[in-house]
Design an enzyme around this catalytic site. Structure first.
Site, PDB file in Angstrom:
ATOM      1  N   ARG A   1       0.817  -1.227   0.000  1.00 54.39           N
ATOM      2  CA  ARG A   1       0.000   0.000   0.000  1.00 54.39           C
ATOM      3  C   ARG A   1       0.843   1.266   0.000  1.00 54.39           C
ATOM      4  O   ARG A   1       0.316   2.356  -0.249  1.00 54.39           O
ATOM      5  CB  ARG A   1      -0.935  -0.023   1.210  1.00 54.39           C
ATOM      6  CG  ARG A   1      -2.056  -1.049   1.099  1.00 54.39           C
ATOM      7  CD  ARG A   1      -2.765  -1.254   2.419  1.00 54.39           C
ATOM      8  NE  ARG A   1      -3.283  -0.018   2.961  1.00 54.39           N
ATOM      9  CZ  ARG A   1      -3.703   0.118   4.216  1.00 54.39           C
ATOM     10  NH1 ARG A   1      -3.635  -0.920   5.052  1.00 54.39           N
ATOM     11  NH2 ARG A   1      -4.175   1.260   4.633  1.00 54.39           N
TER      12      ARG A   1
ATOM     13  N   THR B   1       3.483 -13.962   9.874  1.00 59.80           N
ATOM     14  CA  THR B   1       4.255 -13.501  11.028  1.00 59.80           C
ATOM     15  C   THR B   1       4.840 -14.652  11.833  1.00 59.80           C
ATOM     16  O   THR B   1       5.961 -14.560  12.347  1.00 59.80           O
ATOM     17  CB  THR B   1       3.369 -12.635  11.934  1.00 59.80           C
ATOM     18  OG1 THR B   1       2.163 -13.368  12.246  1.00 59.80           O
ATOM     19  CG2 THR B   1       2.983 -11.328  11.241  1.00 59.80           C
TER      20      THR B   1
ATOM     21  N   GLY C   1      -5.807  -7.239  14.610  1.00 56.78           N
ATOM     22  CA  GLY C   1      -6.313  -8.447  15.251  1.00 56.78           C
ATOM     23  C   GLY C   1      -7.044  -8.099  16.538  1.00 56.78           C
ATOM     24  O   GLY C   1      -6.556  -7.304  17.343  1.00 56.78           O
TER      25      GLY C   1
ATOM     26  N   SER D   1      33.002  46.751  -3.192  1.00 56.94           N
ATOM     27  CA  SER D   1      32.030  45.932  -3.916  1.00 56.94           C
ATOM     28  C   SER D   1      32.642  45.307  -5.165  1.00 56.94           C
ATOM     29  O   SER D   1      33.564  45.851  -5.775  1.00 56.94           O
ATOM     30  CB  SER D   1      30.826  46.790  -4.315  1.00 56.94           C
ATOM     31  OG  SER D   1      30.159  47.285  -3.172  1.00 56.94           O
TER      32      SER D   1
END
Length: 464
Positions: free
Chosen positions: A15, A81, A140, A411
């Protein structure tokens, strides 16, 4: 208490719709798996095992880089599992009476909660970590005895009846079991279910049948047991973690303009009276001293910012491995960039569109506009003009520029390193300096200005 830790990290994460293994997606700047590994390490286990499967080599390289003391065990193919834990079973330290099972995609489990779960097991009981959710879809369900005191089973969502799906107490996927019993139980698992997988949750029934007490430890906070299965869930967990971190800073006295627009991806230490505006991102290790103010939309990574410094909006500070140091009372930005190795003294000013890398600026030095300082050592009170740069790279090697105290650089100057500007000297605007300059003198290195009479600007040829 002797302890094994097993971390489940074999899943594909379909997913997530990503080529990257799910456990390597990042939360607050670290992979999901790295979060779990750090929390496991806090328990000081005898042995930690990570079960890999999908893109196993990639996950194992990550484990080796972030936790080299941890051993990986492969699950090929992925058959559930219970099958995963079966692969780790021979590698468990038999002298550790308890084995704690964590999930690599549940990154925010608190060490105290994991420790409480292991303690509830005590090497004698099967302990399940549960939580009550408003929406338990996908989890579960915990099936208890009629009086509610005993856990009798865990029923996977896919196999649960309508009545069981109405149960809101769910199994988080984390448990602690007596090591010897766990090894025996996973070896006896069967796959006679809808998915034809070996469920670790089936060991609950085995424990009940053997008279082993099954207890439930409850997580105090839903956030710490939420897993990541989709980009939406990852984004939700990111915001939950950021809100938690923002709340901790607020309680410590930090003023956050909007806690909802704050991101911390690492460690952030703050002194008193620190103010942080919106949309700021802190990465790596960052320290903000007393009274530091950080403007909106800043990114700060691996930096130490001393007391009283002001970081104006849209400043990017990236210390990477070398770090960045900003001195007391310094003013940085807006739109400034400090790169690795920038070390700024007290009351240094770095203004808009100024970049500093691998350079030291002594107290009171200023570079206020459109300038670059790379591989430079800048003395006290130097004024570095707009548009000026240190040309520190010759195409093969970097060279250093040394600017003495009280030098004024006009500069649009180019300082070609290696070069040293003597103390108190002035460099005329537009100069290209390729040789050392004497102290206290004006040095000008530019062509004489001329105006050419009779010159006409080129014109476009007429179209045919």
């Amino acid at each position: 208490m002797a302890l094994n830790v097993v971390i489940m990290a074999a899943g594909k994460g379909t997913r997530m719709r990503s080529a990257r293994p799910k456990v390597l997606h990042t939360l607050a700047g670290q992979s999901l798996l790295q979060h779990v590994l750090q929390r496991a390490a806090a328990l000081q286990p005898q042995r930690t095992l990570v079960i890999t499967g999908h893109e196993a080599e990639q996950v194992e390289r990550h484990v080796s880089a972030t936790a080299p003391e941890v051993r990986c065990v492969r699950q090929q193919p992925q058959l559930g599992t219970g099958h995963a834990v079966l692969q780790a079973s021979p590698a468990l330290d038999a002298s550790a009476g308890t084995t704690l099972i964590l999930n690599g995609d549940v990154p925010l489990i608190e060490p105290a909660t994991a420790q409480a779960l292991a303690t509830a097991c005590g090497g004698e009981r099967l302990a399940l970590l549960t939580v009550t959710l408003d929406d338990p879809t996908g989890y579960g369900r915990i099936v208890r005895s009629a009086d509610g005191t005993q856990v009798q089973a865990i029923v996977e969502h896919k196999d649960a009846s309508e009545a069981q799906r109405a149960i809101r107490e769910v199994y988080t996927g984390m448990m602690a079991a007596p090591t010897a019993a766990l090894q025996r139980w996973v070896a006896a698992l069967k796959n006679d279910n809808a998915q034809q997988e070996y469920y670790l949750t089936d060991i609950v029934a085995m424990a009940v049948a053997e008279g082993v007490p099954v207890v439930a430890a409850s997580a105090a906070d839903e956030t710490e047991v939420l897993g990541v299965n989709s980009p939406a869930q990852l984004a939700d967990l990111e915001r939950r973690l950021q809100r938690r971190q923002a709340q901790a800073l607020l309680e410590a006295g930090v003023r956050l303009a909007d806690p909802a627009r704050f991101d911390q991806r690492g460690t952030l230490a703050c002194g008193q009276d620190v103010e942080i505006d919106v949309n700021c991102l802190f990465e790596g290790t960052v320290s903000l001293g007393d009274g530091v103010r950080v403007g909106a939309n800043c990114v700060i990574r691996n930096a130490t910012i001393a007391a009283g410094a002001v970081i104006h909006p849209f400043t990017h500070i990236d210390g990477d491995k070398d770090g960045v140091t900003v001195g007391e009372g310094a003013l940085i930005g807006p739109f400034a960039r400090l790169r690795p190795g920038a070390v700024l003294g007290r009351e240094v000013h770095i203004g808009n569109f100024v970049e500093v890398k691998n350079s030291t600026l002594a107290n009171g030095a200023k570079a206020n506009h459109l300038a670059y300082l790379g591989d430079a050592t800048v003395g006290e009170r130097v004024n570095y003009g707009a548009g000026s740069i240190t040309a520190n790279y010759d195409g093969a090697n970097k060279h250093r520029t040394v600017i003495g105290a009280d030098v004024h650089v006009g500069s649009n100057c180019v300082l070609i390193a290696p070069v040293t500007l003597g103390e108190g000297g002035t460099i005329g605007g537009g100069s290209t300096i390729s040789k050392d300059t004497p102290p206290g003198q004006l040095t000008v290195a530019r062509a004489r200005q001329v105006s050419l009479g009779g010159w006409t600007r080129p014109k476009k040829a007429p179209k045919p």
